[in-house]
Each structure stands twice: as structure tokens, then as C-alpha cells.
Design an enzyme around this catalytic site. Sequence first.
Site, PDB file in Angstrom:
ATOM      1  N   TYR A 199      -0.729  19.741   3.936  1.00 40.39           N
ATOM      2  CA  TYR A 199      -1.983  19.279   3.353  1.00 40.39           C
ATOM      3  C   TYR A 199      -2.641  18.221   4.219  1.00 40.39           C
ATOM      4  O   TYR A 199      -2.032  17.704   5.155  1.00 40.39           O
ATOM      5  CB  TYR A 199      -1.751  18.747   1.933  1.00 40.39           C
ATOM      6  CG  TYR A 199      -1.113  17.373   1.837  1.00 40.39           C
ATOM      7  CD1 TYR A 199       0.224  17.163   2.133  1.00 40.39           C
ATOM      8  CD2 TYR A 199      -1.868  16.268   1.435  1.00 40.39           C
ATOM      9  CE1 TYR A 199       0.795  15.902   2.026  1.00 40.39           C
ATOM     10  CE2 TYR A 199      -1.296  15.005   1.325  1.00 40.39           C
ATOM     11  CZ  TYR A 199       0.036  14.821   1.617  1.00 40.39           C
ATOM     12  OH  TYR A 199       0.595  13.580   1.525  1.00 40.39           O
ATOM     13  N   LYS A 214       2.987  17.058   7.798  1.00 45.11           N
ATOM     14  CA  LYS A 214       2.423  16.608   6.515  1.00 45.11           C
ATOM     15  C   LYS A 214       2.627  17.671   5.439  1.00 45.11           C
ATOM     16  O   LYS A 214       1.689  18.383   5.049  1.00 45.11           O
ATOM     17  CB  LYS A 214       0.945  16.244   6.683  1.00 45.11           C
ATOM     18  CG  LYS A 214       0.398  15.379   5.551  1.00 45.11           C
ATOM     19  CD  LYS A 214      -0.911  14.743   5.952  1.00 45.11           C
ATOM     20  CE  LYS A 214      -1.612  14.045   4.801  1.00 45.11           C
ATOM     21  NZ  LYS A 214      -0.875  12.932   4.217  1.00 45.11           N
ATOM     22  N   GLU A 257       7.784   3.690   6.757  1.00 46.00           N
ATOM     23  CA  GLU A 257       6.364   3.658   6.368  1.00 46.00           C
ATOM     24  C   GLU A 257       6.285   3.455   4.869  1.00 46.00           C
ATOM     25  O   GLU A 257       7.304   3.310   4.196  1.00 46.00           O
ATOM     26  CB  GLU A 257       5.665   4.948   6.801  1.00 46.00           C
ATOM     27  CG  GLU A 257       6.283   6.192   6.201  1.00 46.00           C
ATOM     28  CD  GLU A 257       5.705   7.509   6.754  1.00 46.00           C
ATOM     29  OE1 GLU A 257       4.556   7.545   7.195  1.00 46.00           O
ATOM     30  OE2 GLU A 257       6.455   8.505   6.698  1.00 46.00           O
ATOM     31  N   LEU A 277       4.803   9.782   9.394  1.00 48.27           N
ATOM     32  CA  LEU A 277       3.607  10.592   9.568  1.00 48.27           C
ATOM     33  C   LEU A 277       2.710   9.901  10.597  1.00 48.27           C
ATOM     34  O   LEU A 277       2.567   8.680  10.588  1.00 48.27           O
ATOM     35  CB  LEU A 277       2.848  10.731   8.243  1.00 48.27           C
ATOM     36  CG  LEU A 277       1.653  11.677   8.359  1.00 48.27           C
ATOM     37  CD1 LEU A 277       2.105  13.126   8.445  1.00 48.27           C
ATOM     38  CD2 LEU A 277       0.700  11.493   7.193  1.00 48.27           C
TER      39      LEU A 277
HETATM   40  N1  PDD Z   1      -1.180  10.002   2.669  1.00 45.71           N
HETATM   41  N2  PDD Z   1       2.384   8.152   5.790  1.00 45.71           N
HETATM   42  C1  PDD Z   1       2.501   8.973   4.730  1.00 45.71           C
HETATM   43  C2  PDD Z   1       3.862   9.313   4.235  1.00 45.71           C
HETATM   44  C3  PDD Z   1       1.340   9.506   4.115  1.00 45.71           C
HETATM   45  O1  PDD Z   1       1.454  10.338   3.068  1.00 45.71           O
HETATM   46  C4  PDD Z   1       0.063   9.137   4.615  1.00 45.71           C
HETATM   47  C5  PDD Z   1      -1.212   9.683   4.022  1.00 45.71           C
HETATM   48  C6  PDD Z   1       0.000   8.253   5.719  1.00 45.71           C
HETATM   49  C7  PDD Z   1      -1.315   7.825   6.328  1.00 45.71           C
HETATM   50  O2  PDD Z   1      -1.920   8.873   7.033  1.00 45.71           O
HETATM   51  P1  PDD Z   1      -3.499   8.969   7.166  1.00 45.71           P
HETATM   52  O3  PDD Z   1      -3.955   7.683   7.750  1.00 45.71           O
HETATM   53  O4  PDD Z   1      -3.706  10.114   8.070  1.00 45.71           O
HETATM   54  O5  PDD Z   1      -4.033   9.175   5.766  1.00 45.71           O
HETATM   55  C8  PDD Z   1       1.182   7.804   6.281  1.00 45.71           C
HETATM   56  C9  PDD Z   1      -2.347  10.621   2.049  1.00 45.71           C
HETATM   57  C10 PDD Z   1      -3.544   9.726   2.047  1.00 45.71           C
HETATM   58  C11 PDD Z   1      -1.958  11.123   0.653  1.00 45.71           C
HETATM   59  O6  PDD Z   1      -0.875  11.666   0.554  1.00 45.71           O
HETATM   60  O7  PDD Z   1      -2.754  11.010  -0.285  1.00 45.71           O
END
Ligand code: PDD
Length: 286
Positions: free
Chosen positions: A33, A150, A182, A206
Site C-alpha cells: 500500500y 510497505k 522506527e 520503511l
Molecule cells: N505509514 N514507517 C512505517 C512503519 C510506516 O508505516 C510509515 C508510513 C513510515 C513513514 O513513511 P512515509 O513518510 O513514506 O509516510 C515509516 C503510513 C503513513 C500509514 O501507514 O498510514
Amino acid sequence: MSRTVYVNGAYLPEEEAKVSIFDRGFLMSDAVYEVTSVLGGKLIDFAGHATRLARSLNELDMAAPCSDDALLAIHRELIARNDLDEGMIYLQVTRGNPGDRDFVFPGPEVAPTLVLFTQAKPGLADNPTAKVGIKVISIDDIRWGRRDIKTVQLLYPSMGKMMAKKAGADDAWLVEDGFVTEGTSNNAYIVKDGKIITRNLGTDILHGITRAAVLRFAREAQMEVEERPFTIEEAQAADEAFFTSASAFVMPVVEIDGAAVGAGTPGRVAARLREIYLDESRKAAI
Ligand code: PDD
């Protein structure tokens, strides 16, 4: 009011959108996703999200549902049909519906499932939480070893958020072998003596699209950046802490496991990075 969502080529009212019970996303979490934010009706860093989606699909040997241009067109159509000004677009690709349950991947005759929907969040950029910061707890990182992909395997991140809630906090930072990997759904940072410290990229986190942009803007603003792991103790003793994600941008963290970080209020570096990130992202939005 009902949203218009997208499922496999069709724009439908959300009540009419359906996916098979045999879909591998549902049965096996065999799906990836992306979450892309929308400000002023425009997409923030679409290219970054499209590139990461292609990488996630490639790592799992999953077919791309369509071209990046077609994906962009769907995002824009959903923004228009839902009159979305501020919020997010959620996109999910699964390995599709083989018509039965089987661990073995289906062949190329099974088309991937593509679903997108909007989430309106008026006031996303002006989120008052950014003025006060959030509290996190630390929990063990027991997720699988390919967190750079992801996938929709979000049970443990959901459990982590529930553990945080139960402990009177807002979110959790995950710890593996003594070091923070993270946040449950975001990348984690600390600031010490003006230096921004965040874990280096690998298969254990991620590769955040917001992380890449924020680090680029920080370096352009002559801020010092160090990409290396840090511990909870180091974070508690830092001057500032914050996290980044597409849905929260740059968010200050003011308490970790009950200990105030710095003065226990949002720090200057996080506030500045949030401002730069929002300004630059709005300028580059498409
Ligand atoms: N989550 N680490 C994890 C485990 C994440 O699920 C996310 C993003 C990030 C940050 O990635 P980005 O800057 O590309 O959004 C880091 C999204 C926002 C979610 O699951 O809703």
C-alpha cells in the site's frame, strides 16, 4: 456523505465497492500500500510514493496494476470526485483473487486488485497536535524482517498503538537489539546539539518518503544530519525528538516512556523542519 472510491477500473460509491473473499490481500496479507497526502487539492510527493510502490511490488514479484501515469490519473480523479482539499489518498495493490485459498502464488492469469480511497482531514497541515507534541512508549519490534516493503501486515503496528493508548501515550517506538527502529507508522528522529539523528536505511525500517524529503531539506538548510541507530536512553537525553510520515509530516515527540525530552515541549528544529517541509511540499505538489 458517501465517498467515491476506486476498485479495479471502476469509480463507485463506497457502499458498492467490493473485493472477493478469496482475494490474497484479505486471506494472506499479500498486498502492498501507499498513503499520499493531499494539500490544497494537490498530491504531495506523488513521484516518491509511485517509485516506492514499484519497488514494493518488485520485491514481492507482484505485477504492477497499471502505469504510474494511470495511477496519477486515478488519484486526481478521486480528488476531483470527492472534492478533497486536505487529507490522504490510500492505495492498495493485492496479488488478486485466484478463486480459492492456496499458499502458492497464482500465475500471471490472475490480475492484481487495485483499490484507492480518499480520507478527508481538514486542518491536516495546521494540526494543533504539532504545537504540543506527542508522547510515545517503547515496545519490542517483533515485526518481520522486510520492513522496507510497505505491506499491509499492520497487526503489530495496530497493537503497538493500542499498547500506547493503554499506557496513556499516543504512539509507540519500536526497539530491536537495543536500538529504535522506527515508529508504528512513522520514522523516528532525535536532535542533539543541533544534529539530526535518524536510523540509516536498511531492511529493518520503511524508507519513508517524508524522511527522504525532510533530510534533503535539512541538508539544504545546512543542518547536520547523521544516519545511525540510537537507543531509547539516548532519545530521552536528547534536546528534541520527532517523527515523520506522509499523514503527520513532521511531528514533535515530547515524552518517551514517561521521561520528558528536552524541555518537554516541541523543539525548534522540529518546528522549523515542519515549516520547511510544508512550504516546499506545497510548492512542488501536483
Ligand atoms: N505509514 N514507517 C512505517 C512503519 C510506516 O508505516 C510509515 C508510513 C513510515 C513513514 O513513511 P512515509 O513518510 O513514506 O509516510 C515509516 C503510513 C503513513 C500509514 O501507514 O498510514
